[in-house]
Design a protein around this motif. Sequence first.
Motif, PDB file in Angstrom:
ATOM      1  N   ALA A 121       0.743  -1.028   0.125  1.00  0.00           N
ATOM      2  CA  ALA A 121       0.220   0.092  -0.005  1.00  0.00           C
ATOM      3  C   ALA A 121       0.844   1.155   0.197  1.00  0.00           C
ATOM      4  O   ALA A 121       0.206   1.740  -0.990  1.00  0.00           O
ATOM      5  CB  ALA A 121      -0.574   0.114   1.341  1.00  0.00           C
ATOM      6  N   THR A 122       1.591   1.112   0.634  1.00  0.00           N
ATOM      7  CA  THR A 122       2.891   2.493   0.631  1.00  0.00           C
ATOM      8  C   THR A 122       3.404   3.109  -0.999  1.00  0.00           C
ATOM      9  O   THR A 122       3.334   3.614  -1.182  1.00  0.00           O
ATOM     10  CB  THR A 122       3.999   1.871   1.778  1.00  0.00           C
ATOM     11  OG1 THR A 122       3.894   1.714   3.477  1.00  0.00           O
ATOM     12  CG2 THR A 122       5.325   2.994   1.851  1.00  0.00           C
ATOM     13  N   ARG A 163       1.997   2.146  -3.622  1.00  0.00           N
ATOM     14  CA  ARG A 163       1.500   2.794  -3.907  1.00  0.00           C
ATOM     15  C   ARG A 163       0.849   3.563  -3.590  1.00  0.00           C
ATOM     16  O   ARG A 163       0.321   4.623  -4.872  1.00  0.00           O
ATOM     17  CB  ARG A 163      -0.163   1.068  -4.356  1.00  0.00           C
ATOM     18  CG  ARG A 163       0.341   0.057  -4.887  1.00  0.00           C
ATOM     19  CD  ARG A 163      -1.202  -0.591  -5.002  1.00  0.00           C
ATOM     20  NE  ARG A 163      -1.827  -1.246  -3.974  1.00  0.00           N
ATOM     21  CZ  ARG A 163      -1.422  -2.471  -3.116  1.00  0.00           C
ATOM     22  NH1 ARG A 163      -1.113  -3.013  -3.801  1.00  0.00           N
ATOM     23  NH2 ARG A 163      -1.921  -2.505  -2.040  1.00  0.00           N
ATOM     24  N   VAL A 164       0.304   4.573  -2.644  1.00  0.00           N
ATOM     25  CA  VAL A 164      -0.143   5.500  -2.370  1.00  0.00           C
ATOM     26  C   VAL A 164       1.461   6.532  -2.910  1.00  0.00           C
ATOM     27  O   VAL A 164       1.148   7.237  -3.608  1.00  0.00           O
ATOM     28  CB  VAL A 164      -0.167   5.928  -0.668  1.00  0.00           C
ATOM     29  CG1 VAL A 164      -1.096   4.844  -0.974  1.00  0.00           C
ATOM     30  CG2 VAL A 164       1.086   5.794  -0.410  1.00  0.00           C
ATOM     31  N   TRP A 178      -3.399  13.392  -4.079  1.00  0.00           N
ATOM     32  CA  TRP A 178      -4.062  12.354  -3.504  1.00  0.00           C
ATOM     33  C   TRP A 178      -5.907  13.174  -3.528  1.00  0.00           C
ATOM     34  O   TRP A 178      -6.162  12.654  -4.519  1.00  0.00           O
ATOM     35  CB  TRP A 178      -3.633  12.078  -2.273  1.00  0.00           C
ATOM     36  CG  TRP A 178      -2.227  11.477  -2.023  1.00  0.00           C
ATOM     37  CD1 TRP A 178      -2.144  10.175  -2.747  1.00  0.00           C
ATOM     38  CD2 TRP A 178      -2.277  10.310  -0.715  1.00  0.00           C
ATOM     39  NE1 TRP A 178      -0.727   9.222  -2.204  1.00  0.00           N
ATOM     40  CE2 TRP A 178      -1.253   9.610  -1.202  1.00  0.00           C
ATOM     41  CE3 TRP A 178      -2.485  10.534   0.501  1.00  0.00           C
ATOM     42  CZ2 TRP A 178      -0.388   8.997   0.417  1.00  0.00           C
ATOM     43  CZ3 TRP A 178      -1.541  10.389   1.411  1.00  0.00           C
ATOM     44  CH2 TRP A 178      -0.934   9.508   1.125  1.00  0.00           C
ATOM     45  N   GLU A 228      -3.067   2.606   3.848  1.00  0.00           N
ATOM     46  CA  GLU A 228      -3.940   0.968   4.082  1.00  0.00           C
ATOM     47  C   GLU A 228      -5.300   1.200   3.833  1.00  0.00           C
ATOM     48  O   GLU A 228      -5.808   1.644   2.591  1.00  0.00           O
ATOM     49  CB  GLU A 228      -4.429  -0.433   4.559  1.00  0.00           C
ATOM     50  CG  GLU A 228      -2.711  -1.129   5.005  1.00  0.00           C
ATOM     51  CD  GLU A 228      -3.108  -2.078   5.644  1.00  0.00           C
ATOM     52  OE1 GLU A 228      -3.804  -3.358   5.098  1.00  0.00           O
ATOM     53  OE2 GLU A 228      -3.293  -2.173   7.260  1.00  0.00           O
ATOM     54  N   ASP A 230      -4.424   4.046   0.955  1.00  0.00           N
ATOM     55  CA  ASP A 230      -4.389   3.280  -0.606  1.00  0.00           C
ATOM     56  C   ASP A 230      -5.891   2.806  -1.152  1.00  0.00           C
ATOM     57  O   ASP A 230      -6.147   2.800  -2.172  1.00  0.00           O
ATOM     58  CB  ASP A 230      -3.453   1.904  -0.078  1.00  0.00           C
ATOM     59  CG  ASP A 230      -3.678   1.096  -1.230  1.00  0.00           C
ATOM     60  OD1 ASP A 230      -3.231   1.249  -2.604  1.00  0.00           O
ATOM     61  OD2 ASP A 230      -3.754  -0.334  -0.801  1.00  0.00           O
ATOM     62  N   GLU A 231      -6.653   2.249  -0.232  1.00  0.00           N
ATOM     63  CA  GLU A 231      -8.216   1.423  -0.328  1.00  0.00           C
ATOM     64  C   GLU A 231      -9.039   2.888  -1.365  1.00  0.00           C
ATOM     65  O   GLU A 231      -9.875   2.634  -2.116  1.00  0.00           O
ATOM     66  CB  GLU A 231      -8.994   1.028   0.285  1.00  0.00           C
ATOM     67  CG  GLU A 231     -10.203   0.155   0.847  1.00  0.00           C
ATOM     68  CD  GLU A 231     -10.427   0.046   1.708  1.00  0.00           C
ATOM     69  OE1 GLU A 231     -12.188   0.150   1.663  1.00  0.00           O
ATOM     70  OE2 GLU A 231      -9.876  -0.362   2.564  1.00  0.00           O
ATOM     71  N   ALA A 270      -7.634   3.427  -4.966  1.00  0.00           N
ATOM     72  CA  ALA A 270      -8.244   2.410  -5.425  1.00  0.00           C
ATOM     73  C   ALA A 270      -9.309   2.497  -5.909  1.00  0.00           C
ATOM     74  O   ALA A 270     -10.086   1.844  -7.372  1.00  0.00           O
ATOM     75  CB  ALA A 270      -7.141   0.812  -4.390  1.00  0.00           C
TER      76      ALA A 270
END
Length: 424
Positions: free
Chosen positions: A186-187, A189-190, A296, A409, A412-413, A416
Amino acid sequence: MQTRLAAEFLSTPDGQTADAILRRCVHCGFCTATCPTYQLLGDELDGPRGRIYLIKQVLEGAEPTRATQQHLDRCLTCRNCESTCPSGVEYGHLLDIGRKMVEARVQRPAGERAVRWLLREGLTSPLFGPAMRLGQAVRDVLPAPLQAKVPARRDAGAWPQMPRPRRVLMLAGCVQPAMMPTINAATARVLDAAGLQTVVAPKAGCCGAIRFHLDDQVGALDDMRANIDAWWPWIEPTDGSPGVEAIVMNASGCGVMVKDYAHALRHDPAYAEKARRTSDLTRDLSELLPDLVPAWRQRLGNGLPAAVPRRLVFHPPCTLQHGQKLRGGVERHLGELGFEVTLARQESHLCCGSAGTYSVLQPTLSRQLRDRKLGHLEAAAPQTIVSANIGCITHLLSGTSTPVRHWVEVVDEALAASPARTPA
């Protein structure tokens, strides 16, 4: 505090460091008000001021006893007392010195030595991953105490593959890849969503904290040197390319240790300067949030997706709020993304009882602190409890049915579930 160090300590680096720390203590007792073990046990010797006196006595020539060792063992090393102390006493460094001196003079029972050896060697072993996967496969039939130490297996998802001009190093950690691989993925990806590539040095291992706090400070220093060697080609590339922007830590327990490399290796002529540079580059993931959140927010467009839990209660690990002195960043910046983030209304400054291997070595005290912490966290009626350290997360999970996750996390969710956009 007046000191008269014994001759055997007077001229040593540890003795000089401890003497300087002791002299700052004015024995006011403010620290006892925020010490978790003092609050549970009510014993002066199980609070910072009492432990300082025990260490002072040893430095002045008194012979430590098994009781001395046990009082020092019961300290969580949460460093809440440092946040409270009006005199700036570096209790954590003093405790490290005191424990090392006592360990050299008081032999532990064979059973304790065996458990500490197993923790020290097992948690940092390449075999820990396969052992954890086996435990997860049979988790449903494990006894409750073991089941609490084995989190259910979760799919980590894909790791970003696109190269980015901006790069950061990340310490994978010794237990995190096996216990909760979702956090590292997750790290990555973000960070990718904000235009940063995450690099993991293959030869970097344990940050050193496990050995350091389990009676093997020499081995811990070797872990630190090995990590510096593994990271150095990315810190100082020999091909003329720019080095990484930061060494990112998504486990605050590792972060506080790596930020202390400069202190731990200050007397090593071959590594002192490299350790200083390494510590200076190290950032908790939350410290990058001011740079990450604008990208983000652009990715999220109209706000958080409806399916993402919004109502969060944040448990700030001691290693984040007291060890690294980082407070408020996670709550503020997640709020900017649309999350409703609160702290526990009571005792948000107190330890949850995890404290590395403390939950194994001091299970009764650890469970009492966990249940006390969960009572305050769940009073906020959150959809999810979030934290910033795997030790806290797994420890809290063992006592509640409320989801407990790393805050990254949850971000990240949300990303996504939003329309994908190319990061700037």
